[in-house]
Design an enzyme around this catalytic site. Sequence first.
Site, PDB file in Angstrom:
ATOM      1  N   ASP A   1       0.907  -1.002   0.009  1.00 53.76           N
ATOM      2  CA  ASP A   1       0.027   0.225   0.078  1.00 53.76           C
ATOM      3  C   ASP A   1       0.942   1.393  -0.012  1.00 53.76           C
ATOM      4  OD1 ASP A   1       0.918   0.069   2.574  1.00 53.76           O
ATOM      5  OD2 ASP A   1      -0.827   0.201   3.384  1.00 53.76           O
TER       6      ASP A   1
ATOM      7  N   THR B   1       3.332  -1.135   8.944  1.00 56.19           N
ATOM      8  CA  THR B   1       3.816  -1.981   9.935  1.00 56.19           C
ATOM      9  C   THR B   1       3.879  -3.298   9.456  1.00 56.19           C
ATOM     10  OG1 THR B   1       1.465  -2.202  10.717  1.00 56.19           O
ATOM     11  CG2 THR B   1       2.658  -0.470  11.395  1.00 56.19           C
TER      12      THR B   1
END
Length: 150
Positions: A8, A67
Amino acid sequence: MKIAIGSDHGGYGLKELIKKHLQEKGFDIKDFGTDSIASTDYPDFARSVGEAVVAEEFDRGILVCGTGIGISIAANKVPGVRCALVGDCFSAKATRQHNNANIIALGERVVGPGLALEIVDTWLGTEFEGGRHQNRIDKITEIERKYSNL
């Protein structure tokens, strides 16, 4: 080896670095996106990479988000995916040897670029040991089959 890669917006920079690194090493890479830092939804890329790996169009997959957490959770919803969130070389090696992970996830905001490349190289250079570990993989597959028909 054919590698599917995707991210992303939060993992775009690291994905591009990994892609270049692997292309320079001669790997056959397909980038499933994203192609900029414009806001996107990580499940879209996790699904595309996961489906391509499970369909055996690619040998393995690499996913990156901020993350690594969200994209790994999403990837593991695709039946047949064994995606591990990895932040160190020991885990990269173990997840191949013991878990036969077919996709890894990394967090651009968590892992620095140098370590990320070491993790990827370690993971790609490690094979599944089989043996007693295959029984555990088979049990994971049984769980997956039970719940994939909900």
